[in-house]
Design a protein around this motif. Structure first.
Motif, PDB file in Angstrom:
ATOM      1  N   MET A 152       0.814  -1.215   0.000  1.00 51.99           N
ATOM      2  CA  MET A 152       0.000   0.000   0.000  1.00 51.99           C
ATOM      3  C   MET A 152       0.852   1.271   0.000  1.00 51.99           C
ATOM      4  SD  MET A 152      -1.483   0.594   3.882  1.00 51.99           S
ATOM      5  CE  MET A 152      -1.837   2.324   3.536  1.00 51.99           C
ATOM      6  N   TRP A 153       2.120   1.142   0.410  1.00 53.34           N
ATOM      7  CA  TRP A 153       3.002   2.296   0.526  1.00 53.34           C
ATOM      8  C   TRP A 153       3.876   2.516  -0.706  1.00 53.34           C
ATOM      9  CZ3 TRP A 153       1.304   4.881   4.473  1.00 53.34           C
ATOM     10  CH2 TRP A 153       0.853   4.219   5.626  1.00 53.34           C
ATOM     11  N   ARG A 154       3.585   1.818  -1.818  1.00 55.24           N
ATOM     12  CA  ARG A 154       4.474   1.865  -2.979  1.00 55.24           C
ATOM     13  C   ARG A 154       4.728   3.290  -3.459  1.00 55.24           C
ATOM     14  NH1 ARG A 154       8.191  -1.011  -3.624  1.00 55.24           N
ATOM     15  NH2 ARG A 154       9.234   0.986  -3.830  1.00 55.24           N
ATOM     16  N   ALA A 155       3.704   4.096  -3.575  1.00 58.18           N
ATOM     17  CA  ALA A 155       3.880   5.459  -4.078  1.00 58.18           C
ATOM     18  C   ALA A 155       4.709   6.310  -3.128  1.00 58.18           C
ATOM     19  CB  ALA A 155       2.519   6.116  -4.319  1.00 58.18           C
ATOM     20  N   GLN A 156       4.588   6.037  -1.818  1.00 60.95           N
ATOM     21  CA  GLN A 156       5.357   6.805  -0.839  1.00 60.95           C
ATOM     22  C   GLN A 156       6.823   6.373  -0.853  1.00 60.95           C
ATOM     23  OE1 GLN A 156       1.954   5.672   0.102  1.00 60.95           O
ATOM     24  NE2 GLN A 156       1.693   7.679  -0.860  1.00 60.95           N
ATOM     25  N   ILE A 157       7.071   5.082  -0.942  1.00 60.92           N
ATOM     26  CA  ILE A 157       8.441   4.590  -0.961  1.00 60.92           C
ATOM     27  C   ILE A 157       9.168   5.060  -2.228  1.00 60.92           C
ATOM     28  CG2 ILE A 157       9.871   2.501  -1.065  1.00 60.92           C
ATOM     29  CD1 ILE A 157       7.753   1.147   0.712  1.00 60.92           C
ATOM     30  N   ASP A 158       8.477   5.021  -3.362  1.00 56.20           N
ATOM     31  CA  ASP A 158       9.079   5.499  -4.602  1.00 56.20           C
ATOM     32  C   ASP A 158       9.505   6.958  -4.471  1.00 56.20           C
ATOM     33  OD1 ASP A 158       8.757   3.066  -5.808  1.00 56.20           O
ATOM     34  OD2 ASP A 158       6.950   3.620  -6.937  1.00 56.20           O
TER      35      ASP A 158
END
Length: 294
Positions: free
Chosen positions: A50-56
């Motif tokens: 769920m955090w993919r956009a934040q980690i990117d």
């Protein structure tokens, strides 16, 4: 909203995240980027993806650790001794020790925010800052308990999450305005589809761990009065078009935590960071830039 399911991306299925053995069970996590540490804690029925956009966005400046909690994502078991979210918070501290992480900022979603609060109450000097996304650290409201208990009862009876139930869960997790949001962001449909599909991949063996974790998350203790003692930088964020959390809860936590910031994100629900990642990311970047990482 009908959600079409589809096979998981092969790269997602084939990429096994690293893990550490905690209380004789493997806890999986992702570890990307370099710099000050930010730990991501998802809520019930979500996972680290769920955090993919934040980690990117953040991994160019921060070391991002995203955990798959017990019974979620690639973590398919749960230690027998785990009884409550306090225990899970201790597991996060143990993981930090194993990764030689002295301190970190914590970003918690849903019950992940409650875990973060327990962690801070137990080891305040190790946490530099706290972000809570659609979290509430008081007792879970009865209306939500009933919703979650109904979902868990169906999962327990079928020992699986059917595509129909996955669609029901998606309906609760995404905004009441999701149809409008989809017209504004073509990639959001794929995100919803992936979230729904990931729910259907739980094995019968994993279901037992999920149900145990769910019981701890639904019937968590009330720590609202304790968070009044928190002095660390805190950002409270909530989606204003959600089915599970309310603006009133965010006001209560904002009032209880001295010096905290409060952000409302319009037209978003429980997964506001997926529905409007650009807006959420900007609030997150601004907040983290003001933290004194030691």
């Amino acid at each position: 909203m009908p959600v079409r399911t589809f096979p998981l991306n092969e790269s997602v299925m084939s990429t096994l995240m690293p893990h550490k053995i905690i209380d004789n069970q493997p806890l999986y996590y992702s570890d990307e980027g370099h710099g000050p540490v930010v730990i991501f804690c998802h809520g019930l029925l979500a996972n680290s993806h769920m955090w993919r956009a934040q980690i990117d966005e953040l991994s160019t400046q921060y070391r991002c650790i995203a955990i798959d909690f017990w019974g979620h994502g690639q973590t398919t078991t749960i230690p027998e001794t785990t009884q409550n979210l306090q225990d899970v918070a201790q597991h996060v501290l143990t993981l930090m020790d194993m990764l030689n992480i002295h301190s970190a900022a914590i970003i918690g979603h849903g019950s992940g925010g409650a875990i973060a609060a327990e962690l801070i109450l137990h080891a305040p000097v190790r946490i530099n800052g706290l972000v809570m996304l659609n979290s509430f650290v008081g007792f879970e409201p009865q209306v939500n308990c009933i919703k979650y208990q109904g979902l868990m009862a169906e999962i327990a009876n079928k020992q699986a999450i059917s595509s129909e139930l996955a669609q029901t869960i998606s309906g609760l997790f995404f905004s009441k305005d999701i149809e409008q949001l989809i017209t504004q962001d073509a990639t959001l449909t794929a995100e919803i589809e992936q979230f729904s599909t990931e729910l259907t991949t739980y094995s019968s063996a994993q279901i037992a761990a999920l149900l145990k974790f769910a019981n701890m998350a639904i019937f968590k203790r009330d720590t609202l009065e304790f968070v009044e003692s928190l002095t660390l930088p805190t950002l409270v964020t909530v989606g204003l078009s959600g089915h599970l959390r309310t603006a009133l809860e965010s006001y209560l936590m904002h009032d209880s935590i001295d010096g905290s910031q409060l952000v409302h994100i319009e037209q978003t629900g429980h997964l506001a960071n997926i529905e409007k990642p650009t807006i959420f990311n900007q609030h997150l970047i601004d907040f983290l830039s003001k933290i004194n990482f030691n």
